[in-house]
Design a protein around this motif. Structure first.
Motif, PDB file in Angstrom:
ATOM      1  N   ILE A  99      26.287  62.912  28.978  1.00  8.85           N
ATOM      2  CA  ILE A  99      27.727  62.630  29.045  1.00  8.85           C
ATOM      3  C   ILE A  99      28.112  61.973  30.374  1.00  8.85           C
ATOM      4  CG2 ILE A  99      30.009  63.708  29.137  1.00  8.85           C
ATOM      5  CD1 ILE A  99      29.074  65.601  26.929  1.00  8.85           C
ATOM      6  N   PRO A 100      27.735  62.517  31.536  1.00 11.14           N
ATOM      7  CA  PRO A 100      28.103  61.829  32.779  1.00 11.14           C
ATOM      8  C   PRO A 100      27.584  60.390  32.858  1.00 11.14           C
ATOM      9  CG  PRO A 100      27.381  64.057  33.261  1.00 11.14           C
ATOM     10  CD  PRO A 100      27.079  63.810  31.813  1.00 11.14           C
ATOM     11  N   TYR A 101      26.423  60.143  32.246  1.00  9.38           N
ATOM     12  CA  TYR A 101      25.834  58.805  32.350  1.00  9.38           C
ATOM     13  C   TYR A 101      26.345  57.843  31.282  1.00  9.38           C
ATOM     14  CZ  TYR A 101      22.174  55.267  33.097  1.00  9.38           C
ATOM     15  OH  TYR A 101      21.496  54.101  33.366  1.00  9.38           O
ATOM     16  N   CYS A 102      26.694  58.339  30.110  1.00 11.09           N
ATOM     17  CA  CYS A 102      26.966  57.446  28.968  1.00 11.09           C
ATOM     18  C   CYS A 102      28.378  57.547  28.391  1.00 11.09           C
ATOM     19  CB  CYS A 102      25.958  57.729  27.840  1.00 11.09           C
ATOM     20  SG  CYS A 102      24.238  57.519  28.315  1.00 11.09           S
ATOM     21  N   HIS A 103      29.300  58.278  29.019  1.00 11.97           N
ATOM     22  CA  HIS A 103      30.596  58.501  28.357  1.00 11.97           C
ATOM     23  C   HIS A 103      31.521  57.292  28.383  1.00 11.97           C
ATOM     24  CE1 HIS A 103      31.719  59.399  32.546  1.00 11.97           C
ATOM     25  NE2 HIS A 103      32.989  59.273  32.194  1.00 11.97           N
ATOM     26  N   HIS A 104      31.145  56.228  29.088  1.00 10.30           N
ATOM     27  CA  HIS A 104      31.941  55.000  29.045  1.00 10.30           C
ATOM     28  C   HIS A 104      31.299  53.915  28.181  1.00 10.30           C
ATOM     29  CE1 HIS A 104      35.234  56.045  31.644  1.00 10.30           C
ATOM     30  NE2 HIS A 104      34.405  56.489  32.579  1.00 10.30           N
ATOM     31  N   GLU A 105      30.247  54.264  27.473  1.00 11.51           N
ATOM     32  CA  GLU A 105      29.719  53.346  26.462  1.00 11.51           C
ATOM     33  C   GLU A 105      30.679  53.314  25.267  1.00 11.51           C
ATOM     34  OE1 GLU A 105      27.298  51.528  27.191  1.00 11.51           O
ATOM     35  OE2 GLU A 105      26.054  52.598  28.652  1.00 11.51           O
TER      36      GLU A 105
ATOM     37  N   TRP B 283      31.389  52.177  21.060  1.00 12.09           N
ATOM     38  CA  TRP B 283      30.719  52.016  19.768  1.00 12.09           C
ATOM     39  C   TRP B 283      30.399  50.546  19.491  1.00 12.09           C
ATOM     40  CZ3 TRP B 283      28.424  55.253  16.512  1.00 12.09           C
ATOM     41  CH2 TRP B 283      28.155  54.828  15.196  1.00 12.09           C
ATOM     42  N   ASP B 284      31.273  49.629  19.953  1.00 14.05           N
ATOM     43  CA  ASP B 284      31.050  48.201  19.692  1.00 14.05           C
ATOM     44  C   ASP B 284      30.131  47.535  20.715  1.00 14.05           C
ATOM     45  OD1 ASP B 284      32.656  48.037  21.923  1.00 14.05           O
ATOM     46  OD2 ASP B 284      34.364  47.082  20.911  1.00 14.05           O
ATOM     47  N   GLY B 285      29.602  48.301  21.655  1.00 12.92           N
ATOM     48  CA  GLY B 285      28.657  47.757  22.625  1.00 12.92           C
ATOM     49  C   GLY B 285      29.279  47.130  23.846  1.00 12.92           C
ATOM     50  N   LYS B 286      30.605  47.248  24.029  1.00 14.29           N
ATOM     51  CA  LYS B 286      31.268  46.599  25.156  1.00 14.29           C
ATOM     52  C   LYS B 286      31.556  47.552  26.311  1.00 14.29           C
ATOM     53  CE  LYS B 286      33.455  43.137  22.169  1.00 14.29           C
ATOM     54  NZ  LYS B 286      34.734  42.545  21.700  1.00 14.29           N
ATOM     55  N   GLY B 287      30.903  48.705  26.298  1.00 11.42           N
ATOM     56  CA  GLY B 287      31.107  49.661  27.369  1.00 11.42           C
ATOM     57  C   GLY B 287      30.132  49.470  28.509  1.00 11.42           C
ATOM     58  N   TYR B 288      30.059  50.453  29.382  1.00 11.17           N
ATOM     59  CA  TYR B 288      29.168  50.403  30.544  1.00 11.17           C
ATOM     60  C   TYR B 288      28.605  51.804  30.772  1.00 11.17           C
ATOM     61  CZ  TYR B 288      33.182  52.276  33.251  1.00 11.17           C
ATOM     62  OH  TYR B 288      34.226  53.043  33.707  1.00 11.17           O
ATOM     63  N   PRO B 289      27.511  51.971  31.501  1.00 10.87           N
ATOM     64  CA  PRO B 289      26.860  50.980  32.372  1.00 10.87           C
ATOM     65  C   PRO B 289      25.808  50.115  31.679  1.00 10.87           C
ATOM     66  CG  PRO B 289      25.854  53.128  32.696  1.00 10.87           C
ATOM     67  CD  PRO B 289      26.995  53.333  31.728  1.00 10.87           C
ATOM     68  N   ARG B 290      25.371  50.474  30.448  1.00 11.87           N
ATOM     69  CA  ARG B 290      24.245  49.750  29.843  1.00 11.87           C
ATOM     70  C   ARG B 290      24.637  48.924  28.621  1.00 11.87           C
ATOM     71  NH1 ARG B 290      19.758  54.114  28.769  1.00 11.87           N
ATOM     72  NH2 ARG B 290      21.583  55.440  28.373  1.00 11.87           N
ATOM     73  N   GLY B 291      25.888  48.996  28.188  1.00 10.45           N
ATOM     74  CA  GLY B 291      26.295  48.251  27.001  1.00 10.45           C
ATOM     75  C   GLY B 291      25.626  48.748  25.739  1.00 10.45           C
ATOM     76  N   LEU B 292      25.401  50.050  25.638  1.00  6.51           N
ATOM     77  CA  LEU B 292      24.798  50.610  24.432  1.00  6.51           C
ATOM     78  C   LEU B 292      25.749  50.463  23.255  1.00  6.51           C
ATOM     79  CD1 LEU B 292      23.235  53.915  25.857  1.00  6.51           C
ATOM     80  CD2 LEU B 292      22.141  51.682  25.545  1.00  6.51           C
ATOM     81  N   ARG B 293      25.177  50.397  22.057  1.00  8.35           N
ATOM     82  CA  ARG B 293      25.988  50.163  20.863  1.00  8.35           C
ATOM     83  C   ARG B 293      25.694  51.229  19.811  1.00  8.35           C
ATOM     84  NH1 ARG B 293      28.406  45.618  18.536  1.00  8.35           N
ATOM     85  NH2 ARG B 293      28.526  45.669  16.253  1.00  8.35           N
ATOM     86  N   ALA B 294      26.759  51.673  19.137  1.00 11.23           N
ATOM     87  CA  ALA B 294      26.658  52.558  17.965  1.00 11.23           C
ATOM     88  C   ALA B 294      25.787  53.783  18.270  1.00 11.23           C
ATOM     89  CB  ALA B 294      26.156  51.775  16.757  1.00 11.23           C
ATOM     90  N   GLU B 295      24.821  54.049  17.392  1.00 11.33           N
ATOM     91  CA  GLU B 295      24.047  55.277  17.518  1.00 11.33           C
ATOM     92  C   GLU B 295      23.015  55.230  18.632  1.00 11.33           C
ATOM     93  OE1 GLU B 295      22.487  56.394  13.745  1.00 11.33           O
ATOM     94  OE2 GLU B 295      24.468  56.764  12.866  1.00 11.33           O
ATOM     95  N   ALA B 296      22.888  54.112  19.319  1.00  9.69           N
ATOM     96  CA  ALA B 296      22.073  54.083  20.535  1.00  9.69           C
ATOM     97  C   ALA B 296      22.737  54.893  21.646  1.00  9.69           C
ATOM     98  CB  ALA B 296      21.857  52.645  20.994  1.00  9.69           C
ATOM     99  N   ILE B 297      24.025  55.098  21.535  1.00  9.61           N
ATOM    100  CA  ILE B 297      24.743  55.957  22.484  1.00  9.61           C
ATOM    101  C   ILE B 297      24.436  57.409  22.127  1.00  9.61           C
ATOM    102  CG2 ILE B 297      27.013  56.583  23.403  1.00  9.61           C
ATOM    103  CD1 ILE B 297      28.032  53.884  22.262  1.00  9.61           C
ATOM    104  N   PRO B 298      24.064  58.243  23.072  1.00  2.00           N
ATOM    105  CA  PRO B 298      23.795  59.646  22.753  1.00  2.00           C
ATOM    106  C   PRO B 298      24.983  60.298  22.048  1.00  2.00           C
ATOM    107  CG  PRO B 298      23.090  59.159  24.989  1.00  2.00           C
ATOM    108  CD  PRO B 298      23.825  57.945  24.499  1.00  2.00           C
ATOM    109  N   LYS B 299      24.691  61.150  21.087  1.00  6.91           N
ATOM    110  CA  LYS B 299      25.745  61.769  20.284  1.00  6.91           C
ATOM    111  C   LYS B 299      26.728  62.550  21.145  1.00  6.91           C
ATOM    112  CE  LYS B 299      26.473  64.639  16.175  1.00  6.91           C
ATOM    113  NZ  LYS B 299      25.814  65.391  15.084  1.00  6.91           N
ATOM    114  N   SER B 300      26.222  63.248  22.142  1.00  6.14           N
ATOM    115  CA  SER B 300      27.113  64.040  22.989  1.00  6.14           C
ATOM    116  C   SER B 300      28.133  63.142  23.684  1.00  6.14           C
ATOM    117  CB  SER B 300      26.307  64.814  24.028  1.00  6.14           C
ATOM    118  OG  SER B 300      25.547  63.932  24.849  1.00  6.14           O
ATOM    119  N   ALA B 301      27.700  61.958  24.155  1.00  2.00           N
ATOM    120  CA  ALA B 301      28.622  61.033  24.820  1.00  2.00           C
ATOM    121  C   ALA B 301      29.625  60.460  23.835  1.00  2.00           C
ATOM    122  CB  ALA B 301      27.832  59.917  25.499  1.00  2.00           C
TER     123      ALA B 301
END
Length: 420
Positions: free
Chosen positions: A258-264, A266-284
């Motif tokens: 959550i601290p690392y991925c909560h700004h990702e 679903w559409d892939g336009k978040g940060y810091p890594r631009g993860l998309r959809a289910e590539a984002i951890p479920k908790s985040a």
């Protein structure tokens, strides 16, 4: 080994800081002497009591590792003494072996019901007694180790909460924001079928979601107006700072998602890594919806809180872009159930439910209202909200406010969610 008085064999006769202590309870001096002779030389400290009342007093003061308790005593017998012991906080979990000449089934059942851990029958067999004592002591060491681990875990969690309160004070967050989002995230995770062991890590991760902002300069973190692009570049580093802080700590590593991925997004336009959809951890994915829910449901200096219907509509409108559609579906359903429950409650129940001290029956991680400004019913039909352009934050709406910050500066254009 320090030897203490043995007069009448009713006191501690041998103890060091490192040995296990056994309290022997028997109204007959011969019974106490017999047990002493069987256990001396086995590496145990021994203490003696001649009545149930004396035994309970010594148990409170000495906190022995094991009690050998005679059943047949005048006045309060051993079974009643055991019942009283089990009702006393702090010492109620001390293992007890009942020593009795009674061999009938009813007496043994009564002892088990009162909380006995084992039985030794008179006349006492030396080998049997020593074997049973060793077994109980081994189990008791495990219990003490378990309790120590629990105490250490509680101390860690208290430390985490202290960190979070300090960060909230620094950032001038709405009081209780981090605790609220952590509690609701854990609740939503349970609703979505997350395993209980994982919910604990999700709670900690949600609690620490913005811990990386400790590394953000005050000039940026506390800026009253909008951030420029250079400032946003620095602000967007806080998930990386969180990772650098948390990853080396084995205890917290499972909570890092959550601290690392909560700004990702679903559409892939978040940060810091631009993860998309289910590539984002479920908790985040779960947390990001809860974080926006709390922000919009809370009064801020630059806007009033939104009612529940409007917040729910915003989550639905951004399902599949900002948020995981499955998370939104479950979360909106959960919020609707809360709304029904609150609407049906009596005024007295409602006042209790909205109290900061109110807690549901769940003994685990609990859920609390996001803010005292919640309304029970929408006063106006919820307005649909469209995002017409990509923005650095989740939602940016220009406005002017008469409110001023802690330095007396007027608030300028600010992010409506302003979650950084």
């Amino acid at each position: 080994m320090t030897w203490m008085g043995r007069k009448r064999r009713r006191h501690v006769v041998a103890t060091t800081d490192s040995v296990s202590l056994i309290l022997i309870v028997d109204d007959e001096p011969s019974g106490r002497r017999a047990l002493e002779s069987l256990l001396l030389g086995q590496g145990y400290g021994l203490a003696f009591a001649a009545s149930a009342d004396e035994a309970l007093t010594l148990a409170r003061g000495l906190e022995p590792d094991l009690i050998l308790l005679d059943v047949m005593m005048p006045g309060t017998d051993g079974i009643e003494a055991l019942r009283q012991l089990r009702s006393i906080p702090r010492i109620g979990e001390i293992p007890v072996i009942l020593v009795t000449s009674l061999d009938d089934r009813a007496s043994r059942l009564a002892g088990l019901e009162a909380g006995a851990d084992d039985f030794v029958a008179k006349p006492i067999d030396r080998l049997e007694l020593r074997t049973r004592v060793r077994t109980i002591m081994r189990l008791n060491r495990f219990r003490k180790l378990r309790d120590a681990v629990c105490s250490l875990s509680e101390a860690y969690d208290a430390t985490l909460e202290g960190w979070v309160r300090a960060l909230d004070l620094r950032e001038h967050q709405l009081e209780g924001h981090s605790e609220r989002v952590a509690e609701m995230t854990a609740r939503l995770a349970r609703e979505m079928g997350v395993e209980p062991a994982d919910v604990v890590h999700i709670y900690r991760g949600a609690l620490l979601h913005d811990i990386g902002k400790i590394a953000i300069p005050d000039a940026i973190l506390l800026k009253a107006g909008p951030l420029d692009e250079a400032e946003w570049t620095i602000m967007r580093r806080h998930p990386d700072y969180a990772r650098a802080m948390i990853e080396p700590i084995a205890y917290l590593r499972p909570a890092l998602e959550i601290p690392y991925c909560h700004h990702e997004r679903w559409d892939g336009k978040g940060y810091p890594r631009g993860l998309r959809a289910e590539a984002i951890p479920k908790s985040a994915r779960i947390f990001s919806a809860v974080d926006v829910w709390d922000a919009l449901s809370s009064d801020r200096p630059y806007r009033a809180c939104w009612d529940r219907a409007r917040v729910s509509q915003y989550l639905l409108d951004n399902s599949g872009t900002l948020f995981d559609p499955d998370v939104v579906t479950c979360f909106v359903k959960l919020l609707g159930e809360d709304e029904i429950r609150r609407t049906a409650a009596s005024p007295a129940d409602l006042a209790q439910d909205l109290s900061p001290a109110a807690r549901p029956d769940d003994p685990g991680i609990l859920a609390a209202p996001a803010a005292s400004c919640y309304r029970l019913r929408s006063e106006t039909p919820p307005a649909r909200i469209d995002l017409t352009e990509a923005v650095p934050d989740l939602l940016t709406i220009p406005f002017r406010s008469i409110h001023r910050d802690r330095l007396g500066r007027p608030y300028a254009e600010r992010s409506l969610v302003n979650s950084g």
